[in-house]
Design a protein around this motif. Structure first.
Motif, PDB file in Angstrom:
ATOM      1  N   THR A   1      -4.074  -0.630   5.661  1.00 47.27           N
ATOM      2  CA  THR A   1      -3.291   0.592   5.506  1.00 47.27           C
ATOM      3  C   THR A   1      -2.272   0.672   6.634  1.00 47.27           C
ATOM      4  O   THR A   1      -2.639   0.537   7.809  1.00 47.27           O
ATOM      5  CB  THR A   1      -4.199   1.835   5.543  1.00 47.27           C
TER       6      THR A   1
ATOM      7  N   THR B   1     -11.969  -2.323   3.054  1.00 44.68           N
ATOM      8  CA  THR B   1     -10.769  -1.778   2.438  1.00 44.68           C
ATOM      9  C   THR B   1      -9.608  -2.732   2.678  1.00 44.68           C
ATOM     10  O   THR B   1      -9.705  -3.675   3.469  1.00 44.68           O
ATOM     11  CB  THR B   1     -10.410  -0.405   3.024  1.00 44.68           C
ATOM     12  N   HIS B   2      -8.513  -2.469   1.990  1.00 44.81           N
ATOM     13  CA  HIS B   2      -7.296  -3.227   2.243  1.00 44.81           C
ATOM     14  C   HIS B   2      -6.572  -2.617   3.443  1.00 44.81           C
ATOM     15  O   HIS B   2      -6.922  -1.538   3.925  1.00 44.81           O
ATOM     16  CB  HIS B   2      -6.415  -3.232   0.999  1.00 44.81           C
TER      17      HIS B   2
ATOM     18  N   ALA C   1       0.842  -1.196   0.000  1.00 44.70           N
ATOM     19  CA  ALA C   1       0.000   0.000   0.000  1.00 44.70           C
ATOM     20  C   ALA C   1       0.873   1.240   0.000  1.00 44.70           C
ATOM     21  O   ALA C   1       1.970   1.255   0.572  1.00 44.70           O
ATOM     22  CB  ALA C   1      -0.925   0.007   1.213  1.00 44.70           C
TER      23      ALA C   1
ATOM     24  N   ASP D   1      -3.300   7.851   5.304  1.00 42.25           N
ATOM     25  CA  ASP D   1      -4.468   7.745   4.433  1.00 42.25           C
ATOM     26  C   ASP D   1      -4.037   7.004   3.168  1.00 42.25           C
ATOM     27  O   ASP D   1      -3.143   7.460   2.446  1.00 42.25           O
ATOM     28  CB  ASP D   1      -5.016   9.124   4.059  1.00 42.25           C
ATOM     29  N   GLN D   2      -4.663   5.869   2.916  1.00 40.14           N
ATOM     30  CA  GLN D   2      -4.256   5.051   1.783  1.00 40.14           C
ATOM     31  C   GLN D   2      -4.602   5.739   0.468  1.00 40.14           C
ATOM     32  O   GLN D   2      -5.721   6.212   0.269  1.00 40.14           O
ATOM     33  CB  GLN D   2      -4.942   3.684   1.849  1.00 40.14           C
TER      34      GLN D   2
ATOM     35  N   ARG E   1      -7.331   3.971  -4.090  1.00 42.35           N
ATOM     36  CA  ARG E   1      -8.266   3.805  -2.971  1.00 42.35           C
ATOM     37  C   ARG E   1      -9.593   4.491  -3.273  1.00 42.35           C
ATOM     38  O   ARG E   1     -10.657   3.985  -2.932  1.00 42.35           O
ATOM     39  CB  ARG E   1      -7.628   4.389  -1.704  1.00 42.35           C
TER      40      ARG E   1
ATOM     41  N   ALA F   1       0.590   5.125   1.242  1.00 40.60           N
ATOM     42  CA  ALA F   1      -0.234   5.948   2.123  1.00 40.60           C
ATOM     43  C   ALA F   1       0.430   7.295   2.350  1.00 40.60           C
ATOM     44  O   ALA F   1       1.661   7.403   2.399  1.00 40.60           O
ATOM     45  CB  ALA F   1      -0.463   5.248   3.461  1.00 40.60           C
TER      46      ALA F   1
ATOM     47  N   PHE G   1      -3.088   4.247  -2.772  1.00 40.62           N
ATOM     48  CA  PHE G   1      -3.127   3.133  -3.720  1.00 40.62           C
ATOM     49  C   PHE G   1      -2.824   1.839  -2.978  1.00 40.62           C
ATOM     50  O   PHE G   1      -2.157   1.838  -1.941  1.00 40.62           O
ATOM     51  CB  PHE G   1      -2.081   3.309  -4.838  1.00 40.62           C
ATOM     52  N   TRP G   2      -3.311   0.738  -3.507  1.00 38.36           N
ATOM     53  CA  TRP G   2      -2.903  -0.586  -3.055  1.00 38.36           C
ATOM     54  C   TRP G   2      -2.633  -1.439  -4.285  1.00 38.36           C
ATOM     55  O   TRP G   2      -3.210  -1.212  -5.351  1.00 38.36           O
ATOM     56  CB  TRP G   2      -3.961  -1.235  -2.165  1.00 38.36           C
TER      57      TRP G   2
ATOM     58  N   THR H   1      -4.204  -0.154  -7.720  1.00 40.02           N
ATOM     59  CA  THR H   1      -5.606   0.245  -7.683  1.00 40.02           C
ATOM     60  C   THR H   1      -5.758   1.443  -6.756  1.00 40.02           C
ATOM     61  O   THR H   1      -5.297   1.393  -5.610  1.00 40.02           O
ATOM     62  CB  THR H   1      -6.494  -0.909  -7.174  1.00 40.02           C
TER      63      THR H   1
ATOM     64  N   ARG I   1      -7.897  -0.878   9.111  1.00 40.42           N
ATOM     65  CA  ARG I   1      -8.759  -1.376   8.043  1.00 40.42           C
ATOM     66  C   ARG I   1     -10.181  -0.883   8.290  1.00 40.42           C
ATOM     67  O   ARG I   1     -10.610  -0.754   9.444  1.00 40.42           O
ATOM     68  CB  ARG I   1      -8.733  -2.905   8.006  1.00 40.42           C
TER      69      ARG I   1
END
Length: 249
Positions: free
Chosen positions: A166, A163-164, A48, A54-55, A69, A50, A57-58, A67, A175
């Motif tokens: 972070t 969510t994934h 990820a 704050d995420q 967020r 961040a 992209f993952w 991808t 999460r």
């Protein structure tokens, strides 16, 4: 930064940049972190990017793509960290994890965080109107928890999204889970967080409360103010009468 424990988790910070403004006396410090983790549990890999926890992209390892967020974020530049390079990093991470796990098993105590869950609505609550409940789960380590929802003790799965993981500054993870709801009086919602491996669960409850309409609140405040005014007036008259009696006496 890197860390490993007996649970077989390796977390590696690939990028951590401090950004500070130079115009203020005490400049705020921001952190841009790209964190890769690998473990024996599910998910076995995670990556990820961040900004201040704050995420942004993952990385989807099965799909070999970054991808965002949020859908409004621009696409990841294809020439920056191509998937083949990240897959090599993931393989190296797993190799290091297995080697370090063999070395520290029985020597270094296992590190585990107790998840902390907080449930809150995404918008102000009005009974009978659609809303979304958010379950924010922090202090996750290792990054292997299941988040589920219940309504009045019964499982709820329809519309649930997660969510994934972070990364956070304290080397743990956070999460989020989302549940679309139409709250009604008497509903009892629960966010259940279960750690894999030991089946330890943390449960946080949320009960909808219909806020008092502003017109009713204004009327109540006006009535209370009027009653207080009358009470003060009566108290003043009583004090005048007492003072006169004392003078004539």
């Amino acid at each position: 930064m890197a860390g490993a424990d007996r649970s077989g988790v390796l977390v590696t910070g690939l990028v951590r940049v401090a950004l500070a403004a130079v115009v203020s006396e005490e400049p705020p410090v921001h952190a841009l972190a790209e964190v890769l983790f690998c473990q024996a549990a599910v998910p076995s890999l995670g990556l990820a990017l961040a900004f201040d926890e704050d995420q942004l992209f993952w990385f989807d390892f099965p799909g070999s793509r970054w991808t965002p967020r949020l859908p409004d974020l621009p696409s990841w530049p294809p020439t920056l960290e191509p998937p083949a390079e990240l897959l090599r990093d993931a393989t190296l991470c797993q190799d290091l994890r297995r080697a370090l796990t063999a070395l520290v098993t029985g020597v270094v105590p296992e590190s585990k965080g107790i998840p902390v869950a907080d449930v809150f609505p995404m918008r102000p609550v009005t009974l009978g109107e659609p809303n979304t409940l958010v379950c924010m789960v922090g202090n996750i380590f290792p990054p292997a928890v299941e988040i589920s929802w219940q309504l009045d003790g019964d499982p709820v799965t329809q519309g649930v999204t997660h969510t994934h993981y972070t990364p956070t500054a304290d080397l743990a993870f956070v999460r989020f889970s989302y549940l679309p709801v139409t709250p009604a009086a008497g509903d009892i919602y629960a966010c259940v967080v279960t750690r894999e491996g030991d089946n330890t669960s943390v449960i946080t409850y949320w009960v909808p409360q219909n806020p008092v309409p502003s017109e009713v609140l204004e009327t109540a405040l006006c009535g209370a103010a009027m009653a207080l005014g009358i009470l003060l007036a009566l108290l003043g008259i009583a004090m005048i009468l007492v003072a006169r009696r004392s003078t004539h006496g």
